[in-house]
Design a protein around this motif. Structure first.
Motif, PDB file in Angstrom:
ATOM      1  N   LEU A  27     -26.117   4.867  40.996  1.00 62.69           N
ATOM      2  CA  LEU A  27     -25.527   6.034  40.348  1.00 62.69           C
ATOM      3  C   LEU A  27     -25.657   7.275  41.232  1.00 62.69           C
ATOM      4  CD1 LEU A  27     -26.698   5.468  36.666  1.00 62.69           C
ATOM      5  CD2 LEU A  27     -24.361   5.343  37.524  1.00 62.69           C
ATOM      6  N   THR A  28     -26.778   7.376  41.926  1.00 61.52           N
ATOM      7  CA  THR A  28     -26.954   8.488  42.866  1.00 61.52           C
ATOM      8  C   THR A  28     -25.943   8.385  44.004  1.00 61.52           C
ATOM      9  OG1 THR A  28     -29.311   8.669  42.354  1.00 61.52           O
ATOM     10  CG2 THR A  28     -28.576   9.621  44.434  1.00 61.52           C
ATOM     11  N   LYS A  29     -25.695   7.174  44.453  1.00 60.90           N
ATOM     12  CA  LYS A  29     -24.677   6.957  45.486  1.00 60.90           C
ATOM     13  C   LYS A  29     -23.315   7.447  44.998  1.00 60.90           C
ATOM     14  CE  LYS A  29     -22.285   3.212  47.912  1.00 60.90           C
ATOM     15  NZ  LYS A  29     -22.222   1.735  48.113  1.00 60.90           N
ATOM     16  N   SER A  30     -22.998   7.165  43.748  1.00 60.03           N
ATOM     17  CA  SER A  30     -21.719   7.625  43.193  1.00 60.03           C
ATOM     18  C   SER A  30     -21.653   9.149  43.146  1.00 60.03           C
ATOM     19  CB  SER A  30     -21.508   7.044  41.792  1.00 60.03           C
ATOM     20  OG  SER A  30     -21.262   5.652  41.858  1.00 60.03           O
ATOM     21  N   CYS A  31     -22.782   9.786  42.858  1.00 59.09           N
ATOM     22  CA  CYS A  31     -22.832  11.252  42.866  1.00 59.09           C
ATOM     23  C   CYS A  31     -22.525  11.794  44.260  1.00 59.09           C
ATOM     24  CB  CYS A  31     -24.202  11.747  42.411  1.00 59.09           C
ATOM     25  SG  CYS A  31     -24.574  11.443  40.668  1.00 59.09           S
ATOM     26  N   LEU A  32     -23.098  11.158  45.269  1.00 66.44           N
ATOM     27  CA  LEU A  32     -22.862  11.589  46.646  1.00 66.44           C
ATOM     28  C   LEU A  32     -21.409  11.369  47.058  1.00 66.44           C
ATOM     29  CD1 LEU A  32     -26.149  10.237  48.278  1.00 66.44           C
ATOM     30  CD2 LEU A  32     -25.465  12.646  48.122  1.00 66.44           C
ATOM     31  N   VAL A  33     -20.840  10.242  46.645  1.00 68.59           N
ATOM     32  CA  VAL A  33     -19.431   9.974  46.948  1.00 68.59           C
ATOM     33  C   VAL A  33     -18.542  11.032  46.309  1.00 68.59           C
ATOM     34  CG1 VAL A  33     -17.515   8.375  46.552  1.00 68.59           C
ATOM     35  CG2 VAL A  33     -19.736   7.500  47.282  1.00 68.59           C
ATOM     36  N   LEU A  34     -18.847  11.374  45.053  1.00 69.33           N
ATOM     37  CA  LEU A  34     -18.063  12.405  44.368  1.00 69.33           C
ATOM     38  C   LEU A  34     -18.169  13.738  45.102  1.00 69.33           C
ATOM     39  CD1 LEU A  34     -16.341  13.458  42.054  1.00 69.33           C
ATOM     40  CD2 LEU A  34     -18.443  13.763  40.714  1.00 69.33           C
ATOM     41  N   ALA A  35     -19.370  14.087  45.531  1.00 68.54           N
ATOM     42  CA  ALA A  35     -19.554  15.349  46.260  1.00 68.54           C
ATOM     43  C   ALA A  35     -18.715  15.355  47.544  1.00 68.54           C
ATOM     44  CB  ALA A  35     -21.031  15.555  46.586  1.00 68.54           C
ATOM     45  N   GLU A  85     -23.557  -3.661  34.860  1.00 66.98           N
ATOM     46  CA  GLU A  85     -22.483  -3.776  35.836  1.00 66.98           C
ATOM     47  C   GLU A  85     -21.272  -2.936  35.432  1.00 66.98           C
ATOM     48  OE1 GLU A  85     -22.601  -5.245  38.820  1.00 66.98           O
ATOM     49  OE2 GLU A  85     -24.712  -5.579  38.373  1.00 66.98           O
ATOM     50  N   VAL A  86     -21.007  -2.878  34.141  1.00 62.66           N
ATOM     51  CA  VAL A  86     -19.906  -2.045  33.653  1.00 62.66           C
ATOM     52  C   VAL A  86     -20.218  -0.578  33.908  1.00 62.66           C
ATOM     53  CG1 VAL A  86     -18.618  -1.284  31.602  1.00 62.66           C
ATOM     54  CG2 VAL A  86     -19.146  -3.703  31.922  1.00 62.66           C
ATOM     55  N   ARG A  87     -21.468  -0.188  33.645  1.00 60.34           N
ATOM     56  CA  ARG A  87     -21.855   1.210  33.871  1.00 60.34           C
ATOM     57  C   ARG A  87     -21.696   1.603  35.342  1.00 60.34           C
ATOM     58  NH1 ARG A  87     -26.199  -0.471  30.516  1.00 60.34           N
ATOM     59  NH2 ARG A  87     -27.723  -0.368  32.212  1.00 60.34           N
ATOM     60  N   LEU A  88     -22.111   0.709  36.223  1.00 57.77           N
ATOM     61  CA  LEU A  88     -22.013   1.010  37.650  1.00 57.77           C
ATOM     62  C   LEU A  88     -20.560   1.057  38.113  1.00 57.77           C
ATOM     63  CD1 LEU A  88     -24.965  -1.099  39.113  1.00 57.77           C
ATOM     64  CD2 LEU A  88     -24.927   1.322  38.501  1.00 57.77           C
ATOM     65  N   ALA A  89     -19.728   0.167  37.572  1.00 53.53           N
ATOM     66  CA  ALA A  89     -18.301   0.185  37.918  1.00 53.53           C
ATOM     67  C   ALA A  89     -17.662   1.483  37.432  1.00 53.53           C
ATOM     68  CB  ALA A  89     -17.595  -1.014  37.294  1.00 53.53           C
ATOM     69  N   ALA A  90     -18.048   1.931  36.243  1.00 53.08           N
ATOM     70  CA  ALA A  90     -17.510   3.182  35.700  1.00 53.08           C
ATOM     71  C   ALA A  90     -17.918   4.364  36.567  1.00 53.08           C
ATOM     72  CB  ALA A  90     -18.007   3.377  34.273  1.00 53.08           C
ATOM     73  N   ALA A  91     -19.163   4.362  37.017  1.00 49.94           N
ATOM     74  CA  ALA A  91     -19.631   5.443  37.883  1.00 49.94           C
ATOM     75  C   ALA A  91     -18.862   5.458  39.196  1.00 49.94           C
ATOM     76  CB  ALA A  91     -21.127   5.278  38.159  1.00 49.94           C
ATOM     77  N   ALA A  92     -18.621   4.290  39.740  1.00 52.83           N
ATOM     78  CA  ALA A  92     -17.834   4.200  40.975  1.00 52.83           C
ATOM     79  C   ALA A  92     -16.426   4.731  40.749  1.00 52.83           C
ATOM     80  CB  ALA A  92     -17.787   2.754  41.461  1.00 52.83           C
ATOM     81  N   GLY A  93     -15.861   4.436  39.585  1.00 54.08           N
ATOM     82  CA  GLY A  93     -14.527   4.926  39.268  1.00 54.08           C
ATOM     83  C   GLY A  93     -14.471   6.439  39.192  1.00 54.08           C
ATOM     84  N   LEU A  94     -15.456   7.034  38.549  1.00 52.91           N
ATOM     85  CA  LEU A  94     -15.501   8.498  38.441  1.00 52.91           C
ATOM     86  C   LEU A  94     -15.633   9.140  39.822  1.00 52.91           C
ATOM     87  CD1 LEU A  94     -17.774   9.015  35.307  1.00 52.91           C
ATOM     88  CD2 LEU A  94     -15.357   9.612  35.510  1.00 52.91           C
ATOM     89  N   SER A  95     -16.463   8.542  40.661  1.00 50.28           N
ATOM     90  CA  SER A  95     -16.677   9.129  41.986  1.00 50.28           C
ATOM     91  C   SER A  95     -15.437   9.004  42.866  1.00 50.28           C
ATOM     92  CB  SER A  95     -17.884   8.479  42.670  1.00 50.28           C
ATOM     93  OG  SER A  95     -17.632   7.113  42.964  1.00 50.28           O
ATOM     94  N   VAL A 105     -11.775  -5.074  34.017  1.00 49.59           N
ATOM     95  CA  VAL A 105     -10.819  -3.985  33.815  1.00 49.59           C
ATOM     96  C   VAL A 105     -11.352  -2.674  34.391  1.00 49.59           C
ATOM     97  CG1 VAL A 105      -9.685  -2.557  32.072  1.00 49.59           C
ATOM     98  CG2 VAL A 105      -9.744  -5.045  31.800  1.00 49.59           C
ATOM     99  N   ILE A 106     -12.594  -2.333  34.071  1.00 48.35           N
ATOM    100  CA  ILE A 106     -13.177  -1.082  34.565  1.00 48.35           C
ATOM    101  C   ILE A 106     -13.309  -1.115  36.078  1.00 48.35           C
ATOM    102  CG2 ILE A 106     -15.229   0.390  34.538  1.00 48.35           C
ATOM    103  CD1 ILE A 106     -13.568   0.601  32.011  1.00 48.35           C
ATOM    104  N   ASP A 107     -13.718  -2.259  36.605  1.00 46.69           N
ATOM    105  CA  ASP A 107     -13.863  -2.390  38.056  1.00 46.69           C
ATOM    106  C   ASP A 107     -12.512  -2.253  38.753  1.00 46.69           C
ATOM    107  OD1 ASP A 107     -15.485  -3.057  40.441  1.00 46.69           O
ATOM    108  OD2 ASP A 107     -14.262  -4.863  40.474  1.00 46.69           O
ATOM    109  N   ALA A 108     -11.471  -2.842  38.169  1.00 48.15           N
ATOM    110  CA  ALA A 108     -10.131  -2.742  38.759  1.00 48.15           C
ATOM    111  C   ALA A 108      -9.638  -1.292  38.751  1.00 48.15           C
ATOM    112  CB  ALA A 108      -9.156  -3.636  38.000  1.00 48.15           C
ATOM    113  N   LEU A 109      -9.850  -0.595  37.645  1.00 48.57           N
ATOM    114  CA  LEU A 109      -9.445   0.812  37.562  1.00 48.57           C
ATOM    115  C   LEU A 109     -10.234   1.657  38.568  1.00 48.57           C
ATOM    116  CD1 LEU A 109      -9.140   1.175  33.697  1.00 48.57           C
ATOM    117  CD2 LEU A 109      -7.279   1.474  35.340  1.00 48.57           C
ATOM    118  N   ALA A 110     -11.498   1.304  38.758  1.00 51.10           N
ATOM    119  CA  ALA A 110     -12.314   2.016  39.744  1.00 51.10           C
ATOM    120  C   ALA A 110     -11.772   1.803  41.150  1.00 51.10           C
ATOM    121  CB  ALA A 110     -13.761   1.547  39.658  1.00 51.10           C
TER     122      ALA A 110
END
Length: 285
Positions: free
Chosen positions: A234-242, A198-208, A172-177
């Motif tokens: 998670l650092t990758k997700s930070c860069l994507v968000l930026a 894996e859930v944490r990483l999917a959530a981070a990808a979703g936020l980014s 579910v989290i991965d799909a929303l991401a």
């Protein structure tokens, strides 16, 4: 429902690839024309024939399953080829109505989800949202909702996120991401502390991917506390968000992320992060 004799006869006319030689299946227009004629006749039977085909589905890989399995796929595809939106919608409504049919194996219910991934629209989303909570169909239902896309698919996924656990929660989290659903910010943020990495990483990808300025703080905090592979992702997700923020004209917010990454990634093995951050800062100077 009772499977009609007419439907049985039509299904018997479909090719059984396991019983035909390769040279008999390829390059003959008459075979193609015969299949198309049979499929059109089955499709003309509407909901009753679609339900009949579903009932005829048998053990995966068995000889009994081959023809109805192929016929159902062709019938789902038929209104897409003929551009008959009314038939497409009615066919998919019928498929969706059977996702909770306990008489069908999880494999065959997943097959229906796969067909809805191909042809489904709004009419399939509610049923797929329920199917995503079933471990037996969760993978296929989540993929179907991502393929359908938009708010119509995101809404049932957000509802599912409230109760989903384990593998289903990851789906579910991965799909929303993948849908970059901005309305799932609270769900993504909460999932950053999920016990499952894996859930944490999917959530981070979703936020980014959602590109929300308010996601910067929880993402940076989570990345700072992480180690190893998780820290990298998670650092990758930070860069994507930026990058998302900068592209959206939110330069101050993007600058803040780049500056924090530049000053906190001091280890030799994180030099590339400092370099990426420096490039990002120069691009928005």
């Amino acid at each position: 429902m009772a499977i009609t004799e007419q439907l049985k006869t039509l299904v018997e006319q479909m090719p059984n690839s396991a019983m035909q030689k390769k040279e008999d299946r390829i390059g003959k227009d008459e075979i193609k024309e015969s299949i198309e004629k049979t499929v059109a006749a089955i499709a003309a039977g509407g909901r009753e024939n679609v339900l009949g085909l579903i009932e005829m589905l048998a053990e995966p890989g068995s000889m009994e399953d081959c023809r109805p399995h192929f016929a159902l796929h062709c019938v789902v595809n038929y209104p897409l080829v003929t551009r008959d939106e009314k038939m497409r919608s009615e066919t998919c409504e019928t498929l969706a109505s059977q996702l909770g049919n306990g008489k069908l194996s999880a494999y065959n219910r997943s097959y229906l989800c796969q067909e809805l991934q191909w042809a489904g629209r709004d009419e399939a989303c509610t049923a797929l949202g329920k199917a995503v909570l079933d471990e037996g169909t969760s993978d296929a239902a989540a993929m179907a909702l991502v393929a359908i896309g938009g708010e119509r698919a995101a809404a049932p996924l957000r509802a599912a996120a409230e109760t989903a656990k384990g593998k289903v929660r990851l789906n579910v989290i991965d799909a929303l991401a993948k849908l970059a659903d901005s309305k799932s910010e609270a769900a993504f943020t909460a999932a950053l502390s999920d016990p499952d990495e894996e859930v944490r990483l999917a959530a981070a990808a979703g936020l980014s991917k959602a590109g929300l300025p308010t996601a910067a703080k929880p993402l940076l905090t989570a990345a700072e506390a992480a180690k190893g592979w998780q820290r990298i992702q998670l650092t990758k997700s930070c860069l994507v968000l930026a990058e998302k923020l900068a592209a959206a004209g939110k330069k101050p917010e993007a600058r803040q992320i780049y500056k924090q990454l530049k000053t906190t990634r001091t280890a030799d093995n994180e030099r590339h992060v400092r370099e990426f951050a420096e490039i990002g800062l120069k691009a928005i100077a």
